[in-house]
Structure formats: C-alpha cells, structure tokens
Design an enzyme around this catalytic site. Structure first.
Site, mmCIF file in Angstrom:
data_model
loop_
_atom_site.group_PDB
_atom_site.id
_atom_site.type_symbol
_atom_site.label_atom_id
_atom_site.label_comp_id
_atom_site.label_asym_id
_atom_site.label_seq_id
_atom_site.Cartn_x
_atom_site.Cartn_y
_atom_site.Cartn_z
ATOM 1 N N HIS A 306 0.860 -1.189 0.000
ATOM 2 C CA HIS A 306 0.000 0.000 0.000
ATOM 3 C C HIS A 306 0.889 1.230 0.000
ATOM 4 C CE1 HIS A 306 -3.174 2.800 1.105
ATOM 5 N NE2 HIS A 306 -4.012 1.863 0.727
ATOM 6 N N ASP A 363 -7.941 -5.267 0.059
ATOM 7 C CA ASP A 363 -8.447 -6.033 -1.074
ATOM 8 C C ASP A 363 -8.140 -7.522 -0.965
ATOM 9 O OD1 ASP A 363 -9.661 -3.978 -2.599
ATOM 10 O OD2 ASP A 363 -7.665 -3.193 -2.924
HETATM 11 N N1 CMC Z 1 4.055 -7.533 -4.911
HETATM 12 C C1 CMC Z 1 5.385 -7.578 -5.117
HETATM 13 N N2 CMC Z 1 6.194 -6.507 -4.996
HETATM 14 C C2 CMC Z 1 5.615 -5.344 -4.656
HETATM 15 C C3 CMC Z 1 4.241 -5.230 -4.434
HETATM 16 C C4 CMC Z 1 3.448 -6.385 -4.553
HETATM 17 N N3 CMC Z 1 2.128 -6.344 -4.351
HETATM 18 N N4 CMC Z 1 3.936 -3.948 -4.114
HETATM 19 C C5 CMC Z 1 5.093 -3.282 -4.133
HETATM 20 N N5 CMC Z 1 6.123 -4.122 -4.466
HETATM 21 C C6 CMC Z 1 7.542 -3.806 -4.538
HETATM 22 C C7 CMC Z 1 7.878 -3.047 -5.814
HETATM 23 O O1 CMC Z 1 8.221 -3.934 -6.857
HETATM 24 C C8 CMC Z 1 9.044 -2.199 -5.362
HETATM 25 O O2 CMC Z 1 10.172 -3.035 -5.283
HETATM 26 P P1 CMC Z 1 11.649 -2.428 -5.677
HETATM 27 O O3 CMC Z 1 11.917 -1.388 -4.610
HETATM 28 O O4 CMC Z 1 12.560 -3.601 -5.634
HETATM 29 O O5 CMC Z 1 11.521 -1.819 -7.055
HETATM 30 C C9 CMC Z 1 8.670 -1.836 -3.899
HETATM 31 O O6 CMC Z 1 7.827 -2.915 -3.461
HETATM 32 C C10 CMC Z 1 7.921 -0.522 -3.769
HETATM 33 O O7 CMC Z 1 6.829 -0.550 -4.669
HETATM 34 P P2 CMC Z 1 6.131 0.724 -5.315
HETATM 35 O O8 CMC Z 1 5.521 0.319 -6.613
HETATM 36 O O9 CMC Z 1 7.086 1.882 -5.311
HETATM 37 O O10 CMC Z 1 5.020 1.025 -4.249
HETATM 38 P P3 CMC Z 1 3.769 1.955 -4.483
HETATM 39 O O11 CMC Z 1 3.546 2.678 -3.209
HETATM 40 O O12 CMC Z 1 3.906 2.769 -5.715
HETATM 41 O O13 CMC Z 1 2.624 0.885 -4.769
HETATM 42 C C11 CMC Z 1 0.684 -0.381 -4.692
HETATM 43 C C12 CMC Z 1 1.524 0.673 -3.977
HETATM 44 C C13 CMC Z 1 -0.579 -0.630 -3.865
HETATM 45 C C14 CMC Z 1 0.272 0.125 -6.078
HETATM 46 C C15 CMC Z 1 1.520 -1.683 -4.821
HETATM 47 O O14 CMC Z 1 1.902 -2.154 -3.550
HETATM 48 C C16 CMC Z 1 0.790 -2.768 -5.601
HETATM 49 O O15 CMC Z 1 0.853 -2.761 -6.829
HETATM 50 N N6 CMC Z 1 0.094 -3.706 -4.895
HETATM 51 C C17 CMC Z 1 -0.686 -4.714 -5.577
HETATM 52 C C18 CMC Z 1 -2.017 -4.137 -6.016
HETATM 53 C C19 CMC Z 1 -2.952 -3.919 -4.858
HETATM 54 O O16 CMC Z 1 -3.141 -4.788 -4.013
HETATM 55 N N7 CMC Z 1 -3.586 -2.738 -4.834
HETATM 56 C C20 CMC Z 1 -4.574 -2.381 -3.820
HETATM 57 C C21 CMC Z 1 -4.109 -1.267 -2.961
HETATM 58 S S1 CMC Z 1 -5.138 -1.060 -1.505
HETATM 59 C C22 CMC Z 1 -6.638 -0.475 -2.087
HETATM 60 C C23 CMC Z 1 -6.580 0.884 -2.638
HETATM 61 O O17 CMC Z 1 -6.146 1.828 -1.951
HETATM 62 O O18 CMC Z 1 -7.019 1.050 -3.784
#
Ligand code: CMC
Length: 428
Positions: A306, A363
């Site tokens: 998140h 989720d």
């Molecule tokens: N699985 C594997 N790796 C992950 C995941 C995941 N679900 N989420 C983040 N990472 C890794 C990402 O690859 C990165 O690694 P590195 O530093 O080696 O490049 C690191 O963690 C940081 O990720 P980020 O993309 O910079 O994090 P973010 O804050 O931009 O992303 C997120 C937040 C929710 C989009 C992401 O965690 C994600 O894609 N999760 C899966 C989708 C999901 O469950 N979404 C629902 C969110 S909660 C409901 C809502 O608010 O809508």
C-alpha cells in the site's frame, strides 16, 4: 508549533512556512515557490505531495491507524451502521436519532430509478462491464436532477447525497441483472440498505431471496470499511473534477472510472484471479511468490502493499476476522481461502516482503468475503464504489464549501522537443 523551511537555490535563500495538522502531520507550504524562485517541485506519483488540507479521514500508515472524523475504524466497524457512517463522513459528526431517521427516509424515497433512466440499461451490450455502466449511469442521473446542479444549501446537499448513495446500489444491482439476462428487481421500501441491495441482486419475480443475517452484517462491514480513505487515486480524481466546479454526479462518476484500475479498486478482482490461477495451475504457493520476486517478472502479489500503510492495513484485520466468522457460520469450504492463508504466511515471513513493508491490504480479504456472499467477480469493484460513495461526496463537499478552493491544476517539467518548424506533408 510553526517552523520555517529554508531553501537554497542558485545562491539565494528563501524561507517557506510549514503547516501542521491536528495529528502533527507536517508539510511545507510551497504555494509561493514558483513565483519567488522560478522552480516547481517534481513528485511523480504524488508520494510526497499534499494536495489539500482535509478534516475527513486520518491515516497513520506506519502505525496502521484509520479514523473517520476522529473515530477509530474499529469502533465504527463494531458499533455503527453503514448509513450512520456515511452521515458521519459527509457531515463531520455522528447524526442524532432524528437526523439519521431523516436520512434513512430520504434514502428510501430515492431508491427507485426514473423509468427513463431504467431504459438506459437497454443501451449497453449484455457483457458490458458493470463499472462502465455505473459510471455512465451516475452521470446520466444528473440529467434528471436539474435542481441539484448547483447546490446552494444543506438540505439540497443532503437530498443529493441521499439520491446518489441510494440509487447507486439500485444501478449496481440492475447492471448485474442485465448482464445475466434477468428482470430488474424493484427495491423494497421496508428493507435496510444492505438487505435491499442483496434483494435487488438475488431475488427473482417468483422467488424472494432471504439473506443470512451474517451476510447482511458482512456487507455492512465491507461498506463501512470502504467509506473513505483520504487522498487515494479515485478521491483525488473526485476532488480534481470538483475543483472545476463540476456537479456532484459528474465528480462521483469520475471517481468510479479512477477506481476501476487493478492497482486501485480493481485489486479485489485481481486477488481472486491470482488465487484462481494458483489453484488451477497446481503451482505451489512458494513457487508463485518466487516468481513475483523475480526482477523482470512484472508480477505483483495482488492484495499486498500500500502506498500509505507500511504496516497491517487495519481494514484487512477486521475483514479477515469477519471472513473467518462468516465462512464458519455458513459452512463454506473455499479452497482459495487455504491458498490465501498460505500466501499470507509465506509473504509475511519472506525478507522481500518484510523489507519492503508489504502487508496484506483491504483487497486481499474483501475479495474472499464478497465471493462468499455470492457476489460475482465482475461486481467486486462496483461494491467498492458503493462503499466509497460517502467519502467521494464528503470530499466533493469539502471543496464545494471552501471559499478559498482553487481549480486544481498541477504543473509539469516539459521534456519534449524544443522548437522546430512545421514540415509540409510532401517534404516528410
Ligand atoms: N508484490 C510484489 N512486490 C511489490 C508489491 C506487490 N504487491 N507492491 C510493491 N512491491 C515492490 C515493488 O516492486 C518495489 O520493489 P523495488 O523497490 O525492488 O523496485 C517496492 O515494493 C515498492 O513498490 P512501489 O511500486 O514503489 O510502491 P507503491 O507505493 O507505488 O505501490 C501499490 C503501492 C498498492 C500500487 C503496490 O503495492 C501494488 O501494486 N500492490 C498490488 C495491487 C494492490 O493490491 N492494490 C490495492 C491497494 S489497496 C486499495 C486501494 O487503496 O485502492
């Protein structure tokens, strides 16, 4: 306590005031930065940018805290109804018994769709995605409410809020009925908000659906937990649209579109698809997790991580407990649940997830709970939208009521071509 932030740029120093919220969140007020220095700030994805001050929802992502109008989510989940929560989120305090009754009466009065609006459903193909229908129909609703295009007083605002919150579930259920070729069910004026939705989803003209009280309770909980979540992607979209002076219907319709994506509200669908994939492929959970961790796999563990929570999402704890209770009571054996449990264990103990603070988010469990309720997969994100409606309305209201609100209009750093001449087509 107020502080000053000093920035050194091109040999000159500039002071900017800081702002502090009621929970000690701190920000640097850079409103005059560009005028004074010629610079803007660049923050792709807005991870460090406060787009507004807001009094609706407080989140402490490190501690796993979520409060609506100061009230912890755990208390609301235990004691409040969704309608009471909606009123709290929109109007900033718990309603009195009289206010709650008035709002409930308005919801009942608004549960039907205008017959012409019902006819709009005929315009969609049978396999249209319910999120597309929902967004289009919320926008279309505005065509029937000319007196609500400019909201000038609290009564009209309450009427408009009741109209959207009430009709959104009728539209949602109707879009499902259309997609499976069943007749649309009229709402039942004596049913509660949640029971009425389940009735419109699952009753037939020749057979009334009688939901188990545990299912009604789980739905109410699901909606309460989704009612608001500060400046997430869809809420920011609603505020962006509202800042142009757009009406409440148009702004909320835009919120539905933003919610649709798999990184936001669409994640509850993606979680089930991922669990189904693991189940059908016969893959070991540990192998799937290993694949997710591969640098170039582009796979993510859906339902984990998140932008704000770097700890357990408090909503996921509540939903997990509710899911366990409901499945036990209804005696549902879901093989996907076992895979979900295994995934949770593996991820919570794996250094990749631990170091990046990737915990199960809302989720992860909401998909499981919706599936157990019998809600079809393509309706999951619609359910999120029904729950989030009070939050979008509250954020729309915050902009609408703010005399200092400005058109939201971010800047950019241009990285395209520098000036070049137009080349006539025969010379290219
Ligand atoms: N699985 C594997 N790796 C992950 C995941 C995941 N679900 N989420 C983040 N990472 C890794 C990402 O690859 C990165 O690694 P590195 O530093 O080696 O490049 C690191 O963690 C940081 O990720 P980020 O993309 O910079 O994090 P973010 O804050 O931009 O992303 C997120 C937040 C929710 C989009 C992401 O965690 C994600 O894609 N999760 C899966 C989708 C999901 O469950 N979404 C629902 C969110 S909660 C409901 C809502 O608010 O809508």
């Amino acid at each position: 306590m107020s502080h000053t932030c000093r920035i050194e740029l091109d040999g000159k120093s500039y002071d900017f005031p800081t702002v502090e919220g009621t929970e000690n969140e701190r920000g640097i007020d850079i409103t005059t930065l560009r005028d004074r220095t010629g610079y803007i700030t660049l923050d792709e994805g807005y991870g460090n940018t406060g787009s507004c001050t807001s009094a609706i929802t407080y989140i402490d992502g490190d501690k796993g805290i979520l409060r609506y109008r100061g009230i912890p989510i755990e208390q609301l989940a235990e004691k409040a109804s969704f309608i009471e929560t909606a009123w709290l989120v929109i109007w900033g305090r718990l309603p009195t018994a009289e206010e709650l009754q008035r709002f409930r009466t308005r919801l009942t009065a608004n549960e039907m769709l205008h017959e012409s609006l019902r006819n709009n459903f005929e315009g969609f193909p049978p396999n249209a995605h319910p999120m597309a229908i929902l967004s289009a129909m919320i926008n279309a609703m505005s065509c029937y409410e000319p007196d609500m295009m400019d909201i000038e007083d609290d009564t009209t605002l309450e009427r408009a809020a009741a109209r959207i919150i009430s009709k959104v579930r009728t539209i949602a259920a109707a879009s499902y009925k259309m997609s499976i070729g069943q007749p649309l069910m009229y709402p039942h004026p004596e049913y509660s908000y949640c029971k009425n939705f389940l009735h419109m989803m699952f009753s037939l003209p020749y057979g009334e659906y009688e939901p188990d009280p545990e299912i009604i309770h789980a739905l109410s909980l699901f909606l309460i937990l989704h009612a608001d979540h500060e400046q997430n992607c869809s809420t920011s979209t609603v505020r962006m649209v509202a800042s142009s002076g757009a009406n409440m219907f148009a702004s909320c319709a835009a919120g539905v579109c933003a919610l649709w994506g798999p990184l936001h509200g669409g994640a509850n669908v993606a979680v089930i698809e991922m669990l189904e994939f693991i189940s059908q492929s016969g893959m070991k959970v540990s192998d799937y997790v290993a694949k997710v961790k591969e640098k170039d796999s582009k796979l993510r563990l859906m339902g984990f991580g998140h932008r704000v929570y770097k700890n357990f999402d408090p909503r996921s704890k509540i939903l997990k407990a509710a899911a366990d209770k409901m499945l036990a009571r209804l005696n549902i054996q879901d093989p996907l649940l076992e895979i979900a449990g295994e995934l949770e264990d593996v991820a919570l103990n794996d250094p990749y997830f631990v170091e990046r603070k990737l915990y199960p988010n809302v989720d992860f469990y909401s998909g499981i709970i919706l599936r157990a309720m019998g809600i079809p997969l393509n309706m999951f994100t619609v359910m999120f939208a029904i729950g989030r409606m009070p939050g979008w309305i509250a954020n729309w209201k915050e902009i609408h009521d703010n005399p200092k609100a400005r058109l939201n209009r971010p800047r950019q750093i241009y990285i395209g071509n520098t000036i070049q001449d137009y080349v006539p087509i025969d010379q290219r």
